[in-house]
Design a protein around this motif. Structure first.
Motif, mmCIF file in Angstrom:
data_model
loop_
_atom_site.group_PDB
_atom_site.id
_atom_site.type_symbol
_atom_site.label_atom_id
_atom_site.label_comp_id
_atom_site.label_asym_id
_atom_site.label_seq_id
_atom_site.Cartn_x
_atom_site.Cartn_y
_atom_site.Cartn_z
ATOM 1 N N LEU A 38 -50.430 -15.415 -60.717
ATOM 2 C CA LEU A 38 -49.143 -14.956 -61.562
ATOM 3 C C LEU A 38 -47.938 -15.398 -60.600
ATOM 4 N N ASN A 39 -48.220 -16.286 -59.860
ATOM 5 C CA ASN A 39 -47.009 -16.829 -59.036
ATOM 6 C C ASN A 39 -46.162 -17.449 -59.990
ATOM 7 N N GLN A 40 -44.950 -17.119 -59.690
ATOM 8 C CA GLN A 40 -43.564 -17.914 -60.170
ATOM 9 C C GLN A 40 -43.704 -17.714 -61.812
ATOM 10 N N ALA A 41 -44.351 -16.645 -62.330
ATOM 11 C CA ALA A 41 -44.213 -16.336 -63.725
ATOM 12 C C ALA A 41 -42.984 -15.360 -64.022
ATOM 13 N N HIS A 42 -42.809 -14.947 -65.233
ATOM 14 C CA HIS A 42 -41.648 -14.305 -65.814
ATOM 15 C C HIS A 42 -42.496 -13.330 -66.738
ATOM 16 N N ILE A 43 -42.313 -12.081 -65.917
ATOM 17 C CA ILE A 43 -43.195 -11.125 -66.541
ATOM 18 C C ILE A 43 -42.130 -9.870 -66.576
ATOM 19 N N THR A 44 -41.716 -9.235 -67.838
ATOM 20 C CA THR A 44 -40.889 -8.329 -68.074
ATOM 21 C C THR A 44 -41.253 -7.396 -68.922
ATOM 22 N N ASP A 45 -41.316 -6.032 -68.680
ATOM 23 C CA ASP A 45 -41.519 -4.925 -69.283
ATOM 24 C C ASP A 45 -43.168 -4.954 -69.982
ATOM 25 N N CYS A 46 -43.932 -5.481 -68.792
ATOM 26 C CA CYS A 46 -45.211 -5.296 -69.207
ATOM 27 C C CYS A 46 -45.897 -4.279 -68.609
ATOM 28 N N LEU A 47 -47.170 -3.875 -69.079
ATOM 29 C CA LEU A 47 -47.927 -2.848 -68.641
ATOM 30 C C LEU A 47 -49.269 -3.226 -67.688
ATOM 31 N N MET A 58 -48.242 -12.580 -56.697
ATOM 32 C CA MET A 58 -47.142 -12.681 -57.715
ATOM 33 C C MET A 58 -45.968 -13.122 -57.084
ATOM 34 N N TYR A 59 -46.014 -13.960 -56.052
ATOM 35 C CA TYR A 59 -44.730 -14.522 -55.421
ATOM 36 C C TYR A 59 -44.029 -15.350 -56.077
ATOM 37 N N SER A 60 -42.737 -15.023 -55.688
ATOM 38 C CA SER A 60 -41.752 -16.071 -56.414
ATOM 39 C C SER A 60 -41.654 -15.599 -58.031
ATOM 40 N N SER A 61 -42.064 -14.482 -58.560
ATOM 41 C CA SER A 61 -42.054 -14.489 -59.912
ATOM 42 C C SER A 61 -40.877 -12.972 -60.112
ATOM 43 N N THR A 62 -40.697 -12.828 -61.475
ATOM 44 C CA THR A 62 -39.951 -11.974 -61.873
ATOM 45 C C THR A 62 -40.863 -11.096 -62.757
ATOM 46 N N ILE A 63 -40.958 -10.046 -62.192
ATOM 47 C CA ILE A 63 -41.815 -9.003 -62.983
ATOM 48 C C ILE A 63 -40.990 -7.560 -63.274
ATOM 49 N N CYS A 64 -39.825 -7.486 -63.536
ATOM 50 C CA CYS A 64 -38.626 -6.510 -63.696
ATOM 51 C C CYS A 64 -39.247 -5.695 -64.896
ATOM 52 N N SER A 65 -38.890 -4.455 -64.670
ATOM 53 C CA SER A 65 -39.139 -3.089 -65.547
ATOM 54 C C SER A 65 -40.585 -3.483 -66.063
ATOM 55 N N SER A 66 -41.571 -3.828 -65.297
ATOM 56 C CA SER A 66 -42.910 -3.697 -65.695
ATOM 57 C C SER A 66 -43.523 -2.310 -65.005
ATOM 58 N N SER A 67 -44.779 -1.916 -65.461
ATOM 59 C CA SER A 67 -45.427 -0.556 -65.059
ATOM 60 C C SER A 67 -46.572 -0.900 -64.373
ATOM 61 N N PHE A 68 -46.643 -0.457 -63.090
ATOM 62 C CA PHE A 68 -48.041 -0.405 -62.338
ATOM 63 C C PHE A 68 -48.529 0.789 -61.935
ATOM 64 N N VAL A 69 -48.344 2.036 -62.861
ATOM 65 C CA VAL A 69 -48.715 3.218 -62.550
ATOM 66 C C VAL A 69 -50.152 3.391 -62.164
ATOM 67 N N CYS A 70 -50.455 3.961 -61.213
ATOM 68 C CA CYS A 70 -51.831 4.120 -60.425
ATOM 69 C C CYS A 70 -52.736 2.876 -60.514
ATOM 70 N N ALA A 71 -52.108 1.775 -60.203
ATOM 71 C CA ALA A 71 -52.729 0.460 -60.362
ATOM 72 C C ALA A 71 -53.291 0.242 -58.605
ATOM 73 N N ASN A 72 -54.145 -0.387 -58.440
ATOM 74 C CA ASN A 72 -54.834 -0.697 -57.057
ATOM 75 C C ASN A 72 -54.162 -2.192 -56.937
ATOM 76 N N LEU A 73 -53.179 -2.388 -55.974
ATOM 77 C CA LEU A 73 -52.684 -3.647 -55.938
ATOM 78 C C LEU A 73 -52.737 -3.791 -54.154
ATOM 79 N N GLU A 74 -53.758 -3.407 -53.643
ATOM 80 C CA GLU A 74 -53.947 -3.514 -52.099
ATOM 81 C C GLU A 74 -53.996 -5.114 -51.884
#
Length: 192
Positions: A38-47, A58-74
């Motif tokens: 998801l590098n350089q993607a534009h993802i806003t307000d996504c779940l 997800m480097y160099s991306s925009t993921i503003c206002s997105s929700s990662f509640v309880c996600a495993n992002l290790e």
């Protein structure tokens, strides 16, 4: 899935073919993203709540206002990513890289950020209440109006190189703001 494939082609061709991924208000919790960058993607307000996203890029991306509640992002990579207004409450962000990221009003409440690379990031009104920042590296990062009540700061690295403008050791409703040297002393005392 078609948009993810087009984004993969776009990345592989350096933008000559395919199409950059642009998503707004999409629930991605049922999509298997593990084989996609998801590098350089534009993802806003996504779940992305409760998703298993170990090693996701997800480097160099925009993921503003997105929700990662309880996600495993290790081991995830958010290098140079704008995660402003994103919600990482209760997320596993162990060994994740947020270097040079914009974290304006980003919520890391109860998140595990142990061993994370938070180098040269902007934390403006970020919420780290009850977060685990054990052994995280904050070198050259800026802290302004950052909520830290109940955060585990044991072994935090790079405080001497960080720009500590102000921290809030209270709550949003009852702030207890420490500024400059006083804030740095409070952080240093809790990092040992």
């Amino acid at each position: 899935m078609h948009l993810l494939e087009l984004h993969k082609i776009w990345l592989d061709s350096l933008g000559l073919e395919g199409k950059k991924l642009v998503l707004d208000e999409v629930k991605l919790t049922q999509v298997d993203l593990m084989n996609y960058s998801l590098n350089q993607a534009h993802i806003t307000d996504c779940l992305f709540n409760n998703m298993h996203l170990i090693d996701i890029e997800m480097y160099s991306s925009t993921i503003c206002s997105s929700s990662f509640v309880c996600a495993n992002l290790e081991n995830a990579d958010f290098y140079k990513t704008d995660v402003s207004y994103a919600n990482f409450t209760n997320a596993n962000l162990r060994n994740t890289r947020f270097a040079k990221s914009d974290c304006i009003k980003t919520t890391f409440n109860h998140a595990n950020l142990s061993d994370a690379k938070l180098v040269a990031a902007l934390f403006d009104h970020a919420d780290f209440r009850h977060a685990n920042l054990q052994n995280a590296d904050v070198s050259e990062s800026t802290f302004e109006n950052v909520l830290l009540k109940g955060a585990n700061l044991t072994g935090i690295q790079g405080l001497e190189e960080a720009f500590i403008k102000s921290i809030n050791i209270g709550t949003p409703e009852r702030p207890n703001i420490l500024i400059g040297g006083e804030a740095r002393q409070w952080l240093d005392a809790r990092s040992n």
